[in-house]
Scaffold this motif. Structure first.
Motif, short mmCIF file in Angstrom:
data_model
loop_
_atom_site.label_atom_id
_atom_site.label_comp_id
_atom_site.label_asym_id
_atom_site.label_seq_id
_atom_site.Cartn_x
_atom_site.Cartn_y
_atom_site.Cartn_z
N ILE A 540 72.21 21.19 4.96
CA ILE A 540 71.27 21.02 6.07
C ILE A 540 71.26 19.55 6.45
CG2 ILE A 540 68.84 21.17 6.75
CD1 ILE A 540 68.58 23.58 4.91
N LEU A 541 71.67 19.25 7.69
CA LEU A 541 71.84 17.88 8.13
C LEU A 541 70.54 17.26 8.65
CD1 LEU A 541 75.18 18.36 10.07
CD2 LEU A 541 74.88 17.66 7.70
N VAL A 542 69.54 18.07 8.84
CA VAL A 542 68.26 17.61 9.37
C VAL A 542 67.25 17.61 8.23
CG1 VAL A 542 66.50 18.02 11.13
CG2 VAL A 542 68.86 18.71 11.55
N ASP A 543 66.41 16.59 8.19
CA ASP A 543 65.43 16.48 7.10
C ASP A 543 64.25 17.42 7.36
OD1 ASP A 543 64.39 15.62 4.72
OD2 ASP A 543 63.39 13.87 5.59
N SER A 544 64.55 18.71 7.37
CA SER A 544 63.52 19.72 7.61
C SER A 544 63.91 21.00 6.90
CB SER A 544 63.36 19.99 9.11
OG SER A 544 62.52 21.11 9.33
N LEU A 545 62.97 21.53 6.12
CA LEU A 545 63.23 22.78 5.40
C LEU A 545 63.28 23.96 6.36
CD1 LEU A 545 63.67 23.58 2.46
CD2 LEU A 545 61.22 24.11 2.30
N ALA A 546 62.75 23.78 7.58
CA ALA A 546 62.76 24.87 8.56
C ALA A 546 64.18 25.31 8.90
CB ALA A 546 62.02 24.45 9.83
N LYS A 547 65.15 24.40 8.75
CA LYS A 547 66.55 24.75 9.04
C LYS A 547 67.07 25.81 8.07
CE LYS A 547 67.17 22.26 12.64
NZ LYS A 547 67.44 22.88 13.95
N LEU A 548 66.42 25.97 6.90
CA LEU A 548 66.83 27.03 5.98
C LEU A 548 66.62 28.39 6.62
CD1 LEU A 548 67.73 27.79 3.09
CD2 LEU A 548 65.31 27.85 2.46
N VAL A 549 65.53 28.53 7.36
CA VAL A 549 65.26 29.78 8.08
C VAL A 549 66.35 30.03 9.12
CG1 VAL A 549 63.68 30.88 9.69
CG2 VAL A 549 62.79 29.73 7.66
N ASP A 550 66.75 28.96 9.84
CA ASP A 550 67.83 29.10 10.81
C ASP A 550 69.11 29.57 10.14
OD1 ASP A 550 66.25 28.30 12.93
OD2 ASP A 550 66.77 26.19 12.73
N ALA A 551 69.42 28.99 8.96
CA ALA A 551 70.65 29.35 8.25
C ALA A 551 70.66 30.83 7.88
CB ALA A 551 70.81 28.48 7.00
N VAL A 552 69.56 31.31 7.31
CA VAL A 552 69.48 32.71 6.90
C VAL A 552 69.53 33.63 8.13
CG1 VAL A 552 68.07 34.46 5.76
CG2 VAL A 552 68.23 32.16 4.79
N ALA A 553 68.80 33.26 9.17
CA ALA A 553 68.76 34.09 10.38
C ALA A 553 70.12 34.15 11.06
CB ALA A 553 67.70 33.56 11.35
N ILE A 554 70.81 33.01 11.13
CA ILE A 554 72.14 33.00 11.76
C ILE A 554 73.12 33.82 10.92
CG2 ILE A 554 74.12 31.50 12.25
CD1 ILE A 554 72.09 29.36 13.13
N GLY A 555 73.04 33.69 9.60
CA GLY A 555 73.91 34.48 8.74
C GLY A 555 73.72 35.97 8.95
N ARG A 556 72.48 36.41 9.01
CA ARG A 556 72.21 37.84 9.19
C ARG A 556 72.65 38.32 10.57
NH1 ARG A 556 66.34 38.29 6.08
NH2 ARG A 556 67.22 38.10 3.98
N HIS A 557 72.37 37.52 11.60
CA HIS A 557 72.77 37.92 12.95
C HIS A 557 74.30 38.00 13.06
CE1 HIS A 557 72.78 38.23 17.31
NE2 HIS A 557 73.58 37.18 17.37
N THR A 558 74.99 37.01 12.46
CA THR A 558 76.45 36.98 12.54
C THR A 558 77.06 38.18 11.83
OG1 THR A 558 76.43 34.56 12.62
CG2 THR A 558 78.50 35.63 11.99
N LEU A 559 76.59 38.49 10.63
CA LEU A 559 77.13 39.63 9.90
C LEU A 559 76.85 40.93 10.65
CD1 LEU A 559 78.55 40.69 7.39
CD2 LEU A 559 76.31 40.81 6.25
#
Length: 636
Positions: A540-559
């Motif tokens: 995560i390149l941004v100092d925010s834990l909220a990007k973890l939600v983006d990572a999980v959501a993008i992974g699920r949408h992509t799959l």
């Protein structure tokens, strides 16, 4: 010229088109026999070339789907449908161009990162002269720490540096995903890859090119681009069943009709491009979308894993907390004063990489206390630091460790979210430095989102003592806490967690082993924790834990998009094959229709580039409390 370059880039397509046109011309001038022999010879050569590739794949352990295409080409030739066989060849060779086009579209944001990589730095030859702009252009790899660089307007910052100009404005969107420019003051850190604003600035290099933020991102992007594991796995899962169903339908049509042509007519609609192309395109799109939001995933395999995550483990300091503890109180023991123990502790903490050490050093600088050099210093992993300063033995660390060296150590009573560094000098308890590291404001909302999105178990794994861990966990909504862990114990717990897959989120150098051991390791890499970033699957390149939600959501949408694209291709192919069993779809028409099926699945796969935005729930209020005997965290 562009057209010629395209012809040169895809020689198989060019050759197939020329053969196809030649065969049609021969057919039109009543030379169909010659055309048939030319088509048969060309398709036969293509079949041999495809079979050689299939054998190589089998030797590498990959059973591919090209067998369907080979059988379809042989069948169409056998029944005299040589025009249909050429269309199948064109479809397979054209699949390469379609995949290349869709792939370049899907990884556009990844490629943009690579294309913008800094290559040249303007090194000032007379950095002490305020009016001198005499520079020497050097390759960015030759910039040394301490060099003073000139960054002109709209140029890319070549290496991480300290701003020497009074102020500067920088576009950090390629690093953080944040579109608004940021302003830095003199002495602030400027990251490589940021774009300078409208005025020239000077910076002092604080890292070499290979250690700078942007170059590390580029390395991660290269690793992501080179990964094709999930594409192979997804294709393999469907290859054998789809091949079997297709052959059964084609064989049944032949048996029922008694016409071998029917076998070919059915099989031309079973070509495997949706499986071979749609899945890679979807995964490249997911990688690209993640990079645009400030999250680098190291390959499609990571997308598939993070999409299925069922357990999440979090480090505490710097992950659930802000990782920037501030000194709030100095409590000297009898015989010592505040400035004395702060100065000694900060001098010893020069030799520590721990997050509390940074807060202690900042506090000493803020009070104008000069740090002294140590004749000898060492860091005791997870416990503290020991240094010889001006002939005095200074120990800063956990209460149990300091008490073992200074039996008169007295534990402190602390407020919520506070931590304490205990200090001993020459075997005597010297006092306590109290620091506060508050939970990230978004942490509770992130934990709540994970719980409501199929993550069944959330735990904290920390090297900190129980009371501190419990206070932070209570505020962010984590009930399962494992505290006072050494790095090997973290690794063991991560390996035992159920259900799988397990995602571990951390930020520090000593988190690297557990990040590597987890099914999905996520590093908070905004502060440059290189070891953790190297060991992690997601950075995560941004100092925010909220990007973890983006990572999980993008992974699920992509799959979901990849699987849906595959099922669209399979569903349309099987439906058309059933229709072809009745004889309503001639072989040539079927081959052309299958091209439309391929196009539909690829266009659908590009949906991975976009998706619904994630909205974090409001964080629940947590009551305040008091905890006792809280010690500094040395393993977190």
């Amino acid at each position: 010229m562009r057209f010629l370059r395209l012809l040169w880039r895809y020689p198989a397509i060019t050759t197939t088109v020329l053969v196809f046109v030649g065969v049609l011309v021969l057919h039109a001038i009543d030379a169909a026999v010659a055309g048939r022999w030319i088509a048969t010879g060309y398709v036969a050569a293509f079949v041999v070339w495809t079979l050689v590739g299939m054998v190589r794949d089998v030797l590498r352990g990959h059973v591919g789907l090209d067998i369907l295409a080979v059988v379809a080409m042989v069948a169409t030739l056998a029944v005299g449908e040589y025009i249909a066989s050429l269309i199948i060849v064109l479809m397979l060779s054209g699949g390469e161009a379609l995949e290349d086009f869709a792939g370049r579209r899907a990884k556009r944001d990844l490629s943009a990162l690579l294309d913008r990589s800094p290559r040249i730095a303007h090194v000032l030859l007379r950095p002490q002269s305020a009016d001198s702009d005499e520079v020497r252009d050097l390759p960015v790899d030759e910039v040394a720490i301490g060099d003073v660089l000139l960054v002109r307007p709209a140029e890319i910052v070549p290496v991480d540096g300290e701003l020497l100009t009074e102020t500067g404005t920088f576009d950090e969107s390629s690093l953080t995903g944040e579109s608004m420019p940021v302003t830095r003051e003199s002495g602030g850190e400027v990251l490589s890859g940021a774009i300078n604003g409208s005025r020239a600035v000077r910076i002092r290099a604080v890292r070499t090119s290979s250690d700078s933020q942007y170059q590390q991102i580029v390395a991660l992007v290269h690793a992501a681009e080179d990964s094709h594991a999930p594409v192979v796995r997804l294709a393999d899962r469907f290859a054998i069943p789809f091949t079997a169903v297709s052959l059964v339908l084609a064989g049944t049509a032949w048996a029922l009709s008694g016409d071998a042509t029917r076998f070919a007519e059915v099989l031309v609609l079973a070509t495997p491009c949706p499986l071979l192309i749609a899945a890679p395109v979807a995964f490249l799109g997911g990688l690209s979308r993640a990079a645009k939001t400030g999250v680098i995933m190291k390959g499609g395999a990571v997308i598939e894993q993070i999409a299925r995550v069922r357990s999440a483990a979090f480090d505490k300091t710097g992950t659930l907390t802000q990782g920037r503890p501030e000194l709030v109180a100095v409590r000297p023991a009898e015989g010592f004063d505040e400035d004395e123990i702060l100065q000694l502790a900060a001098s010893a903490e020069q030799y520590s990489t721990h997050v509390l050490a940074e807060g202690i050093r900042r506090a000493a600088h803020a009070r104008g206390l000069a740090l002294r050099s140590a004749s000898e210093a060492r860091e005791e992993a997870t416990n503290g630091v020991v240094a010889e300063i001006d002939g005095r033995s200074v120990v800063v660390g956990k209460p149990a460790y300091v008490a073992a060296l200074a039996p008169d150590t007295v534990r402190a009573t602390l407020e919520l979210s506070q931590a304490a560094a205990y200090v001993a000098v020459d075997g005597r308890f010297a006092g306590v430095l109290v620091l506060a590291d508050h939970p990230r404001p978004e942490a509770a909302a992130v934990i709540s989102w994970l719980r409501t999105h199929e993550v069944d178990r959330v735990v904290m794994l920390t090297g900190d003592v129980g009371p501190t861990a419990e206070s932070v966990a209570h505020q962010v909504g984590i009930s399962e806490i494992h505290a006072e862990l050494l790095p090997p114990e973290k690794v063991a717990l991560a390996a035992e967690l159920q259900p799988r897959p397990v995602m571990m989120v951390g930020d520090g150098v000593n988190d690297a082993p557990v990040l590597a051991a987890a099914d999905i390791g996520v590093a908070m890499g905004a502060k440059g924790a290189t070891a953790a970033g190297d060991a992690a699957d997601v950075v995560i390149l941004v100092d925010s834990l909220a990007k973890l939600v983006d990572a999980v959501a993008i992974g699920r949408h992509t799959l979901r998009v990849a699987l849906t694209a595959i099922w669209i291709g399979i569903g349309l192919s099987i439906g058309l094959m059933i229709v072809a069993m009745t004889g309503l779809i001639p072989a040539v028409v079927g081959a052309l229709v299958q091209e439309l099926v391929d196009l539909a699945t690829i266009l659908y796969a590009l949906r991975a580039l976009s998706g619904p935005s994630t909205v974090l729930p409001a964080a629940p209020a947590r009551p305040s409390a008091r905890t006792e005997a809280v010690a500094p965290q040395r393993a977190d």
